[in-house]
Design a protein around this motif. Structure first.
Motif, PDB file in Angstrom:
ATOM      1  N   LYS A  80       0.853  -1.192   0.000  1.00 17.07           N
ATOM      2  CA  LYS A  80       0.000   0.000   0.000  1.00 17.07           C
ATOM      3  C   LYS A  80       0.886   1.237   0.000  1.00 17.07           C
ATOM      4  CE  LYS A  80      -3.986   1.746   2.646  1.00 17.07           C
ATOM      5  NZ  LYS A  80      -4.684   1.614   3.931  1.00 17.07           N
ATOM      6  N   LEU A  94      -2.397  10.218  -5.850  1.00 16.65           N
ATOM      7  CA  LEU A  94      -3.284   9.217  -5.223  1.00 16.65           C
ATOM      8  C   LEU A  94      -4.205   8.610  -6.280  1.00 16.65           C
ATOM      9  CD1 LEU A  94      -4.521   7.987  -2.490  1.00 16.65           C
ATOM     10  CD2 LEU A  94      -6.222   9.807  -2.703  1.00 16.65           C
ATOM     11  N   ASP A  95      -4.773   9.479  -7.103  1.00 11.76           N
ATOM     12  CA  ASP A  95      -5.662   9.044  -8.175  1.00 11.76           C
ATOM     13  C   ASP A  95      -4.907   8.116  -9.142  1.00 11.76           C
ATOM     14  OD1 ASP A  95      -7.848   9.069 -10.053  1.00 11.76           O
ATOM     15  OD2 ASP A  95      -6.747  10.590 -11.196  1.00 11.76           O
ATOM     16  N   LYS A  98      -4.445   4.676  -7.681  1.00  7.93           N
ATOM     17  CA  LYS A  98      -5.686   3.883  -7.758  1.00  7.93           C
ATOM     18  C   LYS A  98      -5.913   3.373  -9.181  1.00  7.93           C
ATOM     19  CE  LYS A  98      -7.941   5.885  -3.740  1.00  7.93           C
ATOM     20  NZ  LYS A  98      -8.807   6.983  -3.268  1.00  7.93           N
ATOM     21  N   ARG A  99      -5.627   4.239 -10.163  1.00  2.00           N
ATOM     22  CA  ARG A  99      -5.783   3.817 -11.570  1.00  2.00           C
ATOM     23  C   ARG A  99      -4.830   2.684 -11.923  1.00  2.00           C
ATOM     24  NH1 ARG A  99      -7.056   8.848 -15.508  1.00  2.00           N
ATOM     25  NH2 ARG A  99      -8.079  10.211 -14.029  1.00  2.00           N
ATOM     26  N   LYS A 102      -3.359   0.031  -7.368  1.00  2.00           N
ATOM     27  CA  LYS A 102      -2.619  -0.089  -6.117  1.00  2.00           C
ATOM     28  C   LYS A 102      -3.498   0.344  -4.936  1.00  2.00           C
ATOM     29  CE  LYS A 102       1.266  -1.091  -8.275  1.00  2.00           C
ATOM     30  NZ  LYS A 102       1.874  -2.424  -8.189  1.00  2.00           N
ATOM     31  N   ALA A 103      -3.306  -0.315  -3.800  1.00  4.30           N
ATOM     32  CA  ALA A 103      -3.932   0.152  -2.569  1.00  4.30           C
ATOM     33  C   ALA A 103      -3.216   1.433  -2.172  1.00  4.30           C
ATOM     34  CB  ALA A 103      -3.793  -0.902  -1.476  1.00  4.30           C
ATOM     35  N   ALA A 104      -3.986   2.475  -1.875  1.00  2.00           N
ATOM     36  CA  ALA A 104      -3.380   3.782  -1.624  1.00  2.00           C
ATOM     37  C   ALA A 104      -4.185   4.548  -0.587  1.00  2.00           C
ATOM     38  CB  ALA A 104      -3.314   4.581  -2.922  1.00  2.00           C
ATOM     39  N   GLU A 105      -3.476   5.331   0.206  1.00  4.95           N
ATOM     40  CA  GLU A 105      -4.151   6.151   1.226  1.00  4.95           C
ATOM     41  C   GLU A 105      -3.585   7.570   1.199  1.00  4.95           C
ATOM     42  OE1 GLU A 105      -4.634   4.164   5.044  1.00  4.95           O
ATOM     43  OE2 GLU A 105      -4.443   6.130   6.044  1.00  4.95           O
TER      44      GLU A 105
END
Ligand SMILES: *Cc1c(COP(=O)(O)O)cnc(C)c1O
Length: 366
Positions: A80, A94-95, A98-99, A102-105
């Motif tokens: 992540k 972040l976007d 996600k595209r 990947k797990a992202a915070e």
């Protein structure tokens, strides 16, 4: 070259490119697997290493910065990624993560605030992350985050990959890659390098290369292992924009003729002049005090209350009539800020003519 009617760029990228750089760009073509190209890359490799204060090989990607920003995620994130967000470019990462599936915070702070080491520490302490993305100089807000403090965290979290975008700060301020202990450092060439867009300069730690080798879906074009293998032989994985590399060689000679320390000091001084100009006209600065960028100034035009406010599009037009392009604010702070770049080849004299044009324009607005 026909430069009639050319409006000089003072937007924070692309920035103005010199005639000398364009001339270097037009050098005759060579084969990218031939000795001519290898000699060119071999000549600039030690200069690139000095520029980034690293012993690692420095790679050349024919892409804008986003290629390697996305590539870093594909090469290095298996668990992540923590995306440190303080403006339009860092928020976008972040976007992009996600595209890429990947797990992202998010570690989101207000635009104009820097990313602080304590905030990153608190997030990494959860043990959830194996990578983080950070923008050293958030160009949309003119805010620089304290990279040295953040780099110190690496010792505490050796397995977390620290991916750092220095798109609008590389060459303009000291970023000592090996000392910082970070894992990826990247920049596109149309910002502080003062070159045309289309090339990204980056380097990776041995740990990043080892981690990349374990990831199965890193693709080909941005595969860091391929970059390493090819760079060891003074080549790139695919046919690069050789013209850009000629231009880069010319720029590097310029940087070392001026001296890196002098180059860093020049950028800081010119940014301070622009801040003084803004304050002198009653404006507040957008970034939190103490974290102002040394490559561009983001002037508050109502985004922070208390300072002067004027019609930015009017200002832009009047300044443009006088031969200069300034930026009218980016994303959600368009119009409530404006930005002035001092990146690249600018001097006290060239900035002085810009301030004079802005002075005249402001007088006309009244
Ligand atoms: C300009 C910029 C980018 C995007 O670069 P592209 O050349 O459009 O890929 C990314 N990060 C920062 C900090 C920038 O200033």
């Amino acid at each position: 070259m026909d430069t009639m009617g050319h409006i000089k760029l003072h937007i924070p990228g692309p920035v103005e490119v010199s005639a000398k750089t364009f001339a270097a760009f037009c050098a005759p073509m060579v084969g990218h697997r031939g000795q001519g190209f290898k000699d060119l890359y071999a000549k600039i490799q030690p200069q690139l290493q000095s520029l980034l204060f690293t012993k690692q090989l420095v790679y050349l990607s024919t892409s804008s910065a986003w290629g390697i920003m996305e590539g870093s995620l594909r090469n290095l994130v298996s668990k992540k990624v923590l995306c440190c967000m303080c403006g339009a470019f860092s928020d976008k990462w972040l976007d992009v993560a996600k595209r890429c599936g990947k797990a992202a915070e998010a570690l989101q702070v207000d635009w104009g605030s820097p990313i602080r080491a304590e905030a990153i520490d608190a997030k990494l302490a959860t043990g959830e992350f194996d990578a983080l993305t950070l923008i050293h100089n958030e160009t949309s807000t003119g805010t620089m985050s304290p990279l040295t403090d953040i780099g110190l965290l690496k010792a505490k979290y050796p397995d977390v990959m620290f991916i750092v975008d220095a798109v609008s700060s590389m060459t303009a301020t000291r970023i000592a890659f090996d000392e910082l202990g970070i894992d990826v450092l990247l920049a596109g060439t149309q910002k502080a390098f003062a070159m045309p867009p289309g090339l990204t300069v980056f380097t990776c730690s041995p740990a990043a290369l080892a981690k990349a080798a374990t990831l199965k879906d890193r693709g080909y074009y941005f595969d860091f292992v391929e970059f390493q293998k090819n760079a060891a032989d003074n080549m790139t994985p695919s046919t690069p924009s050789i013209s850009h590399i000629y231009a880069l060689a010319s720029k590097l000679d310029d940087f070392f003729a001026e001296g890196l320390e002098a180059r860093f000091a020049r950028h800081l001084t010119l940014a301070q002049r622009t801040r003084d100009w803004a304050r002198g006209h009653g404006f507040l600065l957008f970034p939190e005090k103490g974290f102002e960028s040394s490559t561009l100034t983001c002037v508050s035009n109502g985004a922070r209350t208390g300072g002067r406010v004027l019609d930015v599009s009017k200002l832009q037009k009047l300044v443009k009539d006088r031969g200069f392009l300034i930026d009218g604010g980016y994303g959600k702070i368009k119009g409530t800020t404006f930005r002035i770049s001092n990146m690249g080849d600018e001097t006290e004299a060239t900035m002085g003519t810009l301030y004079a044009a802005m002075d005249e324009s402001i007088k006309l607005i009244g």
